[in-house]
Write an enzyme that holds these catalytic residues in place. Structure first.
Site, short mmCIF file in Angstrom:
data_model
loop_
_atom_site.label_atom_id
_atom_site.label_comp_id
_atom_site.label_asym_id
_atom_site.label_seq_id
_atom_site.Cartn_x
_atom_site.Cartn_y
_atom_site.Cartn_z
N ASP A 183 -1.09 0.56 0.96
CA ASP A 183 -1.40 1.17 -0.34
C ASP A 183 -2.74 1.89 -0.30
O ASP A 183 -3.61 1.54 0.49
CB ASP A 183 -1.53 0.08 -1.43
CG ASP A 183 -0.28 -0.72 -1.60
OD1 ASP A 183 0.81 -0.20 -1.30
OD2 ASP A 183 -0.41 -1.88 -2.03
N1 URA Z 1 1.44 -5.43 0.62
C1 URA Z 1 0.81 -4.80 -0.39
O1 URA Z 1 0.89 -5.24 -1.52
N2 URA Z 1 0.12 -3.68 -0.11
C2 URA Z 1 0.00 -3.16 1.12
O2 URA Z 1 -0.65 -2.13 1.31
C3 URA Z 1 0.65 -3.83 2.16
C4 URA Z 1 1.37 -4.96 1.88
#
Ligand code: URA
Length: 243
Positions: free
Chosen positions: A102
């Site tokens: 993310d």
């Molecule tokens: N899980 C999440 O919530 N975000 C990420 O970037 C990777 C795994």
């Protein structure tokens, strides 16, 4: 920019001399147009065809990045935000991220131009473990953690059992740090898992991808994977073990 005959020779289609001959004979096209001049230079994004067949231009390359927060796991962004490939300015190959972290998540991200390798690692059937460290709002009880260890219902179905450790607790501030290892890769999965037990993630970092760690890297730094690491990752994805 490289000379056309060199690019053809590097692709393994023909020797340098044979490549020159093919060019003179009009058998080589660059971006759809026949090119007969030997001095012609082409860039990494030009499409080169020999006798109607597109050549494989690039060596396969494999990198890891310690992705900082506030960076998009993509090669371009229409809003002009920083993207993960911005951290590899001197790399000519067209690399892209293997899966995504993310925007707000930092940590270990692989990048490659090897589509087959990327697909292999991202395939849901493989059991590659990824370890995240999360700062949580609140302090989950053992009972709540157990829910994640068993598998928890999210809107897109049950998660597989996770390994979870509470690393530290700050009762005064009402915060805790937990480490979680999962092998699935659903969208915002870790954030949604902790949210589902009532402890929202305030900060998230991926510390480990299979046997790879961020050891020796600062945020924004990357390194090339060794051929041995690439081989081991492939074996792990294909067979579930590195031997
Ligand atoms: N899980 C999440 O919530 N975000 C990420 O970037 C990777 C795994």
């Amino acid at each position: 920019m490289e000379r056309l005959q060199k690019v053809i020779a590097h692709s393994g289609v023909a020797s340098r001399r044979k490549a020159e001959q093919l060019i003179i004979e009009g058998k080589v096209k660059v971006n759809g147009a026949v090119v007969k001049e030997l001095g012609t230079k082409v860039s990494g994004s030009d499409k080169v065809e020999v006798s109607g067949v597109q050549i494989e231009r690039e060596n396969k390359v494999y990198y890891m990045l310690y992705k900082p927060r506030s960076v998009i796991s993509a090669v371009t962004d229409d809003k002009g935000r920083q993207v993960v490939t911005d951290f590899f300015p001197e790399i000519e190959e067209r690399i892209y991220p293997v899966g995504r972290l993310d925007y707000d998540t930092s940590g270990l991200l692989l990048l490659t131009n090897d589509g087959e390798f990327a697909n292999l690692l991202m395939h849901p059937s493989n059991q590659i473990e990824k370890t995240y460290v999360a700062r949580l709002k609140g302090v989950p009880s053992k009972f709540k953690i157990r829910e994640l260890e068993k598998g928890i219902k999210l809107e897109d179905g049950m998660t597989a059992p996770a390994k979870v450790k509470v690393l530290s607790i700050d009762k005064k501030q009402g915060k805790s740090i937990a480490e979680i290892t999962i092998h699935e890769g659903r969208n915002r999965q870790v954030r949604r898992m902790f949210e589902a037990i009532g402890f929202p993630v305030q900060k998230l970092k991926r510390e480990r991808f299979a046997f790879l760690t961020l050891h020796g890297l600062n945020a924004g730094e990357g390194r090339e994977l060794t051929p041995h690491e690439v081989k081991q990752l492939r074996a792990l994805a294909e067979t579930g073990s590195i031997r």
